[in-house]
Design an enzyme around this catalytic site. Structure first.
Site, PDB file in Angstrom:
ATOM      1  N   ASP A 249       0.790  -1.225   0.000  1.00  0.00           N
ATOM      2  CA  ASP A 249       0.000   0.000   0.000  1.00  0.00           C
ATOM      3  C   ASP A 249       0.828   1.284   0.000  1.00  0.00           C
ATOM      4  OD1 ASP A 249       1.087   0.043   2.544  1.00  0.00           O
ATOM      5  OD2 ASP A 249      -0.787  -0.441   3.566  1.00  0.00           O
TER       6      ASP A 249
ATOM      7  N   GLU B 217       0.248  -9.069  -1.623  1.00  0.00           N
ATOM      8  CA  GLU B 217      -0.534  -8.582  -0.484  1.00  0.00           C
ATOM      9  C   GLU B 217      -1.733  -7.771  -0.975  1.00  0.00           C
ATOM     10  OE1 GLU B 217       1.299  -7.482   3.611  1.00  0.00           O
ATOM     11  OE2 GLU B 217       0.501  -5.599   2.834  1.00  0.00           O
TER      12      GLU B 217
ATOM     13  N   GLU C 201      -2.591   5.126   2.498  1.00  0.00           N
ATOM     14  CA  GLU C 201      -2.412   3.706   2.172  1.00  0.00           C
ATOM     15  C   GLU C 201      -3.681   3.030   1.650  1.00  0.00           C
ATOM     16  OE1 GLU C 201       0.935   4.799   4.875  1.00  0.00           O
ATOM     17  OE2 GLU C 201      -1.232   5.135   4.925  1.00  0.00           O
TER      18      GLU C 201
ATOM     19  N   HIS D   2       4.761   5.032  13.846  1.00  0.00           N
ATOM     20  CA  HIS D   2       5.341   5.931  12.855  1.00  0.00           C
ATOM     21  C   HIS D   2       4.361   6.340  11.764  1.00  0.00           C
ATOM     22  CE1 HIS D   2       5.588   2.019  10.864  1.00  0.00           C
ATOM     23  NE2 HIS D   2       5.527   2.697   9.740  1.00  0.00           N
TER      24      HIS D   2
ATOM     25  N   ARG E 194       1.438   7.943   9.442  1.00  0.00           N
ATOM     26  CA  ARG E 194       1.038   9.336   9.232  1.00  0.00           C
ATOM     27  C   ARG E 194      -0.194   9.718  10.048  1.00  0.00           C
ATOM     28  NH1 ARG E 194       2.594  12.390   4.736  1.00  0.00           N
ATOM     29  NH2 ARG E 194       3.452  10.466   3.883  1.00  0.00           N
TER      30      ARG E 194
ATOM     31  N   HIS F 154      11.335   6.161  14.754  1.00  0.00           N
ATOM     32  CA  HIS F 154      11.460   6.480  13.332  1.00  0.00           C
ATOM     33  C   HIS F 154      12.099   7.860  13.173  1.00  0.00           C
ATOM     34  CE1 HIS F 154      10.255   7.148   9.134  1.00  0.00           C
ATOM     35  NE2 HIS F 154       9.990   5.862   9.072  1.00  0.00           N
TER      36      HIS F 154
END
Length: 370
Positions: free
Chosen positions: A99, A121, A135, A209, A211, A242
């Site tokens: 994604d 996937e 995503e 991490h 968004r 991250h």
């Protein structure tokens, strides 16, 4: 008969982890398949660590990573630069994963070139286009333009069938991340340099991490961690942070220097696998960790309100807690105090595969008619 030329394109560390065992399996079948690897380097340093671990040398490295890059520039860079690679390689099929913006833009590039796309996937959904962002739309778009769907579970297959994907090209394979995990745990037992854990304490491994957790959500997660450590003297928390400043700044502001909280740099994959094995509980907003940790018998608390991987929730290996401070604290403390609850989560069957996903995908690639 000439070989089927397979161009694999990926750019982030999670993609690399999940595509690496597939690349290696394609290479094993060099009598029928020709492997060409292109990395966009949407992530740079942490991508390179995975390439080194699996001994993969890309044929093309687009090196597009920029400081604070945005989705517009990233998408256009991937689209234009993969166009050049596709035109030069002339592949029979392009493989992308999951994604990411790399996957979406590379799939579009291949579609424009009228080259079949295989989506590893495929079929994952939250059915909320803004969560996770971007995503969810990346994976929906990639499925819309691809030809071959390599779906990890029955539910992802059902999602594809409901979206009018050609059922003849939907293949339930399991998830390649289990292939990567089992290989790494067996062959690379690497410790985390400079990290000393107290054997008398229970370790909670934390990663966050994504968004959608930028801003107030990640601050709430950090506040929950602080309170957990203050209330429970028998735990310590390890957080590989991250490098994105939207993560690093609030995490270090709230957690740096606190007792029994270890803020460490991002780990190489083999080190992270070793740390997962040692952890008592894992808290994460990572999709890959949701899939991996159950194979190691670890309860997973997902720091998101929804997940495109509901199978683990259904099987009981994963619980959704979001970035809700009180829910995080109560769920962790339940697992710390209730042995039966911990056992129920840690001993549930992992629905994501048996370590043979790459072999199944390769068998499909070998059958492609040129």
């Amino acid at each position: 008969m000439s070989k089927v030329k397979v161009l694999t394109i990926f750019g982030t560390r999670p993609e690399a982890i999940k595509m690496a065992p597939l690349v290696k399996e394609i290479e094993k079948n060099s009598d029928t398949l020709e492997s060409v690897v292109c990395v966009t380097a949407q992530h740079r340093q942490i991508l390179d660590q995975v390439l080194e671990l699996f001994e993969i040398k890309p044929d093309y490295d687009l090196d597009i990573m920029k400081d604070n890059q945005n989705l517009w520039s990233l998408t256009s860079d991937v689209l234009l630069k993969t166009k050049e690679v596709i035109e030069e390689v002339k592949p029979d099929v392009v493989l992308v994963h999951g994604d990411t913006t790399t996957s979406m833009a590379a799939a579009l590039s291949a579609f424009y070139a009228k080259v079949p796309v295989g989506h590893v996937e495929a079929g994952l959904r939250t059915f909320d286009k803004y969560y996770p962002f971007p995503e969810e739309i990346n994976r929906v778009f990639t499925d819309a333009v691809c030809t071959y769907y390599f779906a990890p579970t029955d539910k992802s297959c059902d999602n594809l069938k409901a979206s009018l994907a050609n059922p003849e090209n939907i293949y339930k394979t399991g998830n390649t991340v289990i292939d990567a995990l089992l290989y790494t745990v067996e062959n690379h037992k690497e410790e985390v340099e400079g990290l000393t854990l107290n054997p008398n304490l229970k370790t909670i491994l934390l990663t966050s991490h994504r968004r959608e957790n930028f801003g107030e959500p990640i601050r709430e997660i950090c506040k929950a961690v602080l309170e957990l450590v203050e209330r429970n003297q028998d735990i310590e928390v390890v957080y590989p942070v991250h490098p994105n400043p939207n993560v690093r700044q609030p995490v270090y502001e709230l957690l740096d220097g606190k007792e029994r909280i270890h803020l460490i740099k991002p780990l190489e994959y083999a080190q992270f696998c070793s740390l997962m094995k040692k952890a008592h509980i894992i808290m994460t907003d990572s999709g890959g960790v949701q899939e991996e940790a159950p194979s190691l018998g670890k309860p997973v608390l997902v720091l998101r309100d929804t997940t495109e991987r509901p199978e683990a929730v259904d099987y009981g290996t994963v619980k959704l807690v979001g970035a809700n401070k009180e829910k995080i604290i109560s769920t962790v403390e339940k697992l710390l105090s209730d042995e039966a609850e911990y056992k129920k989560m840690s001993e549930s069957v992992n629905p994501y595969g048996d370590g043979l996903a790459s072999k199944r995908i390769v068998e499909v690639l070998k059958s492609i008619k040129k």
